[in-house]
Motif scaffolding. Sequence first.
Motif, PDB file in Angstrom:
ATOM      1  N   GLU A 106      11.128   3.868  -1.730  1.00  0.00           N
ATOM      2  CA  GLU A 106      10.604   4.755  -3.410  1.00  0.00           C
ATOM      3  C   GLU A 106       9.833   5.574  -2.109  1.00  0.00           C
ATOM      4  OE1 GLU A 106       7.551   1.761  -5.289  1.00  0.00           O
ATOM      5  OE2 GLU A 106       9.157   0.102  -5.523  1.00  0.00           O
ATOM      6  N   VAL A 107       9.646   5.164  -1.026  1.00  0.00           N
ATOM      7  CA  VAL A 107       9.520   6.475  -0.067  1.00  0.00           C
ATOM      8  C   VAL A 107       9.980   7.787  -0.573  1.00  0.00           C
ATOM      9  CG1 VAL A 107       8.537   6.948   2.485  1.00  0.00           C
ATOM     10  CG2 VAL A 107       8.017   4.962   1.121  1.00  0.00           C
ATOM     11  N   ALA A 108      11.403   7.667  -0.090  1.00  0.00           N
ATOM     12  CA  ALA A 108      12.199   9.100  -0.562  1.00  0.00           C
ATOM     13  C   ALA A 108      12.257   9.302  -1.696  1.00  0.00           C
ATOM     14  CB  ALA A 108      13.265   8.459  -0.408  1.00  0.00           C
ATOM     15  N   ALA A 109      11.950   8.927  -3.547  1.00  0.00           N
ATOM     16  CA  ALA A 109      11.729   9.484  -4.280  1.00  0.00           C
ATOM     17  C   ALA A 109      10.591  10.080  -4.449  1.00  0.00           C
ATOM     18  CB  ALA A 109      11.696   8.039  -5.462  1.00  0.00           C
ATOM     19  N   ALA A 110       9.614   9.504  -3.656  1.00  0.00           N
ATOM     20  CA  ALA A 110       7.629  10.066  -3.810  1.00  0.00           C
ATOM     21  C   ALA A 110       8.744  11.513  -3.309  1.00  0.00           C
ATOM     22  CB  ALA A 110       7.365   9.255  -2.912  1.00  0.00           C
ATOM     23  N   GLY A 111       9.453  11.842  -2.143  1.00  0.00           N
ATOM     24  CA  GLY A 111       9.616  12.810  -1.036  1.00  0.00           C
ATOM     25  C   GLY A 111       8.579  12.711  -0.160  1.00  0.00           C
ATOM     26  N   LEU A 112       7.633  11.482   0.157  1.00  0.00           N
ATOM     27  CA  LEU A 112       6.551  11.061   1.122  1.00  0.00           C
ATOM     28  C   LEU A 112       7.290  11.522   2.558  1.00  0.00           C
ATOM     29  CD1 LEU A 112       5.130   7.238   0.083  1.00  0.00           C
ATOM     30  CD2 LEU A 112       4.605   9.307   0.067  1.00  0.00           C
ATOM     31  N   TRP A 113       6.651  12.237   3.658  1.00  0.00           N
ATOM     32  CA  TRP A 113       6.699  12.192   4.762  1.00  0.00           C
ATOM     33  C   TRP A 113       6.308  10.424   5.583  1.00  0.00           C
ATOM     34  CZ3 TRP A 113       9.639  15.789   7.286  1.00  0.00           C
ATOM     35  CH2 TRP A 113      10.302  16.812   6.295  1.00  0.00           C
ATOM     36  N   ILE A 114       6.842  10.814   6.551  1.00  0.00           N
ATOM     37  CA  ILE A 114       6.396   9.775   7.612  1.00  0.00           C
ATOM     38  C   ILE A 114       6.410  10.271   8.915  1.00  0.00           C
ATOM     39  CG2 ILE A 114       6.955   7.255   8.402  1.00  0.00           C
ATOM     40  CD1 ILE A 114       6.238   7.905   5.184  1.00  0.00           C
ATOM     41  N   THR A 115       5.248   9.916   9.751  1.00  0.00           N
ATOM     42  CA  THR A 115       5.010   9.985  11.429  1.00  0.00           C
ATOM     43  C   THR A 115       5.061   9.211  11.943  1.00  0.00           C
ATOM     44  OG1 THR A 115       2.832  10.528  10.796  1.00  0.00           O
ATOM     45  CG2 THR A 115       3.653  12.393  11.085  1.00  0.00           C
ATOM     46  N   THR A 116       5.610   9.475  13.190  1.00  0.00           N
ATOM     47  CA  THR A 116       5.251   8.384  13.993  1.00  0.00           C
ATOM     48  C   THR A 116       5.288   9.035  15.388  1.00  0.00           C
ATOM     49  OG1 THR A 116       6.990   6.510  15.423  1.00  0.00           O
ATOM     50  CG2 THR A 116       8.373   8.776  14.698  1.00  0.00           C
ATOM     51  N   CYS A 117       4.874   7.530  16.042  1.00  0.00           N
ATOM     52  CA  CYS A 117       4.042   8.598  18.315  1.00  0.00           C
ATOM     53  C   CYS A 117       4.702   7.761  18.942  1.00  0.00           C
ATOM     54  CB  CYS A 117       3.074   8.852  17.983  1.00  0.00           C
ATOM     55  SG  CYS A 117       2.039   9.406  16.310  1.00  0.00           S
ATOM     56  N   ALA A 118       5.660   6.635  18.432  1.00  0.00           N
ATOM     57  CA  ALA A 118       6.823   6.443  19.404  1.00  0.00           C
ATOM     58  C   ALA A 118       5.363   5.625  20.684  1.00  0.00           C
ATOM     59  CB  ALA A 118       7.451   6.989  20.043  1.00  0.00           C
ATOM     60  N   LEU A 119       3.920   5.101  20.230  1.00  0.00           N
ATOM     61  CA  LEU A 119       3.676   5.129  21.204  1.00  0.00           C
ATOM     62  C   LEU A 119       3.489   3.195  21.806  1.00  0.00           C
ATOM     63  CD1 LEU A 119      -0.036   6.123  19.373  1.00  0.00           C
ATOM     64  CD2 LEU A 119       1.493   7.193  21.771  1.00  0.00           C
ATOM     65  N   GLY A 120       3.650   2.610  22.987  1.00  0.00           N
ATOM     66  CA  GLY A 120       3.325   1.748  23.762  1.00  0.00           C
ATOM     67  C   GLY A 120       3.625   0.830  22.794  1.00  0.00           C
ATOM     68  N   PRO A 121       3.683  -0.468  22.796  1.00  0.00           N
ATOM     69  CA  PRO A 121       3.608  -1.017  21.973  1.00  0.00           C
ATOM     70  C   PRO A 121       3.513  -1.323  20.680  1.00  0.00           C
ATOM     71  CG  PRO A 121       1.952  -1.961  22.267  1.00  0.00           C
ATOM     72  CD  PRO A 121       1.627  -0.618  23.399  1.00  0.00           C
ATOM     73  N   ASP A 122       3.311  -0.157  20.095  1.00  0.00           N
ATOM     74  CA  ASP A 122       3.886   0.169  18.570  1.00  0.00           C
ATOM     75  C   ASP A 122       4.631  -0.165  17.935  1.00  0.00           C
ATOM     76  OD1 ASP A 122       0.809   0.443  18.445  1.00  0.00           O
ATOM     77  OD2 ASP A 122       0.942   2.443  17.916  1.00  0.00           O
ATOM     78  N   PRO A 123       5.431  -0.493  16.288  1.00  0.00           N
ATOM     79  CA  PRO A 123       6.858  -0.737  16.477  1.00  0.00           C
ATOM     80  C   PRO A 123       7.318   1.122  15.913  1.00  0.00           C
ATOM     81  CG  PRO A 123       4.648  -1.399  15.067  1.00  0.00           C
ATOM     82  CD  PRO A 123       3.428  -0.648  15.939  1.00  0.00           C
ATOM     83  N   GLN A 179       0.836  -1.277   0.005  1.00  0.00           N
ATOM     84  CA  GLN A 179       0.430  -0.209   0.312  1.00  0.00           C
ATOM     85  C   GLN A 179       0.321   1.553  -0.472  1.00  0.00           C
ATOM     86  OE1 GLN A 179      -3.619   0.071   2.810  1.00  0.00           O
ATOM     87  NE2 GLN A 179      -2.349  -1.839   3.671  1.00  0.00           N
ATOM     88  N   ILE A 180       2.237   1.664   0.578  1.00  0.00           N
ATOM     89  CA  ILE A 180       2.475   2.411   0.521  1.00  0.00           C
ATOM     90  C   ILE A 180       3.764   2.952  -0.592  1.00  0.00           C
ATOM     91  CG2 ILE A 180       5.223   3.039   2.035  1.00  0.00           C
ATOM     92  CD1 ILE A 180       4.348   1.953   4.491  1.00  0.00           C
ATOM     93  N   ARG A 181       3.863   1.425  -1.092  1.00  0.00           N
ATOM     94  CA  ARG A 181       4.473   1.919  -2.468  1.00  0.00           C
ATOM     95  C   ARG A 181       3.533   2.071  -3.585  1.00  0.00           C
ATOM     96  NH1 ARG A 181       7.013  -3.579  -1.424  1.00  0.00           N
ATOM     97  NH2 ARG A 181       5.309  -4.754  -2.530  1.00  0.00           N
ATOM     98  N   GLU A 182       2.075   2.004  -3.447  1.00  0.00           N
ATOM     99  CA  GLU A 182       1.306   2.191  -4.308  1.00  0.00           C
ATOM    100  C   GLU A 182       0.819   4.015  -4.204  1.00  0.00           C
ATOM    101  OE1 GLU A 182      -1.931   3.123  -7.299  1.00  0.00           O
ATOM    102  OE2 GLU A 182      -0.108   1.585  -6.887  1.00  0.00           O
ATOM    103  N   ILE A 183       1.315   4.278  -2.657  1.00  0.00           N
ATOM    104  CA  ILE A 183       0.870   5.710  -1.766  1.00  0.00           C
ATOM    105  C   ILE A 183       2.235   6.401  -3.120  1.00  0.00           C
ATOM    106  CG2 ILE A 183       0.445   7.427  -0.436  1.00  0.00           C
ATOM    107  CD1 ILE A 183      -0.677   5.293   1.576  1.00  0.00           C
ATOM    108  N   ALA A 184       3.216   6.015  -3.163  1.00  0.00           N
ATOM    109  CA  ALA A 184       4.249   6.599  -3.276  1.00  0.00           C
ATOM    110  C   ALA A 184       4.523   6.854  -5.082  1.00  0.00           C
ATOM    111  CB  ALA A 184       5.549   6.136  -3.010  1.00  0.00           C
ATOM    112  N   ALA A 185       3.958   5.766  -5.394  1.00  0.00           N
ATOM    113  CA  ALA A 185       3.361   5.887  -7.266  1.00  0.00           C
ATOM    114  C   ALA A 185       2.284   7.165  -7.620  1.00  0.00           C
ATOM    115  CB  ALA A 185       3.199   4.433  -7.952  1.00  0.00           C
ATOM    116  N   ARG A 186       1.328   6.830  -7.157  1.00  0.00           N
ATOM    117  CA  ARG A 186       0.179   8.037  -7.506  1.00  0.00           C
ATOM    118  C   ARG A 186       0.450   9.315  -6.794  1.00  0.00           C
ATOM    119  NH1 ARG A 186      -5.074   6.124  -6.658  1.00  0.00           N
ATOM    120  NH2 ARG A 186      -5.501   3.835  -7.194  1.00  0.00           N
ATOM    121  N   THR A 187       1.954   9.180  -5.569  1.00  0.00           N
ATOM    122  CA  THR A 187       1.798  11.032  -5.276  1.00  0.00           C
ATOM    123  C   THR A 187       2.913  10.900  -6.343  1.00  0.00           C
ATOM    124  OG1 THR A 187       2.234  10.010  -2.875  1.00  0.00           O
ATOM    125  CG2 THR A 187       3.408  11.903  -3.901  1.00  0.00           C
TER     126      THR A 187
END
Length: 358
Positions: A230-247, A191-199
């Motif tokens: 692909e994320v970098a090539a599309a200039g996507l931003w990623i956000t993280t929240c460092a929550l509890g057990p989340d990756p 899904q992330i690669r598809e978002i990158a391609a559409r971006t």
Amino acid sequence: MTDVHPRTARPATAEGMLAAAGLVDAHIHPDKTSWGDRWMVRRPAVTLDDLIRNNILALDEYGASVEDRAFALMSNALRNGTLGMRAHVDVSTEIGLAHVEGVRAAAERIGPGLTVQIVCFPQFGLLTNPGTLDLMAASLQNGADIVGGIDPLGVESDVAGHLDAVFGLSERSGRDLDIHLHDGGEDGLAQIREIAARTRAAGMQGRVTVSHAFALCDGSLPSLRATLDEVAAAGLWITTCALGPDPVPDLDLFASHGVQLAAGSDGVRDSWSPFGTGSMVDRAHLLGYRTGAITDADLDRCYRIASTEGGRMLGIPDLTLEVDATSATRLEFDSPTIAQLVVDRPSPVRVLRHGQVL
């Protein structure tokens, strides 16, 4: 080698305070908070569907209005040095535009010291909740700034349909796009690669964010590194929240692939979780703790992700700048270094924006 990042702090002011860059909460849900309201008794939840169901059940359980609760949380964030905020706010057939209007009213009460971007967020489904897309379009004329999305596969079960809808609305309205994506594994990466391609196809490099992106945090996935490229090539931003057990992301790996990363609080004392303060100093601390930060450089990076990187993501010029003791926008801390500040988690002694003490 020249440091490509702006400095987040400079030596002490005349009063002996450390001057630091303003903080940015790149992902928060102020309409869901119980901050300033009575204590919320939370229901158990195991899955994302459980959490969303609990969210719906909680709508009738708040004592205070969306505006008052959001104002209380956002005011506390400002006191703790947050000068920019991307607020994900629910839009659905159940609530209409009421939450967007409430959060926008809260932001206007606070004033220009806190820059608030509102994402119209289809928390309860978009394709699965007919009428929501029309409400999202209306919200963009009634206080919202950015188009939101939710797991195209895990929540909507229709990747192409969901992405057609949110990219279409984004392109028609000329607004940026921020998509929640909790789905893990190779399905999440696909899904992330598809978002990158559409971006890239839409020429929206730098204007699309994937929030959480848990699949990018799994080093065991065979296509991870190719996806990061692909994320970098599309200039996507990623956000993280460092929550509890989340990756959490591997910060070195993200940096080596040129992936842009900002940090946020996510939910603060809402139906999903009893935790959170709205302080991005706390969040930088949690990010350092969760990612095994040891060196001062590691800790400085966590502060940068919670400050100037968020400023770049939101496009707020005075929150991306190199800071010194004379900067018109700065935080002043009673701390010798940024590294110690991230560990000790103090509140700022003074918060300044455009030369005004807030």
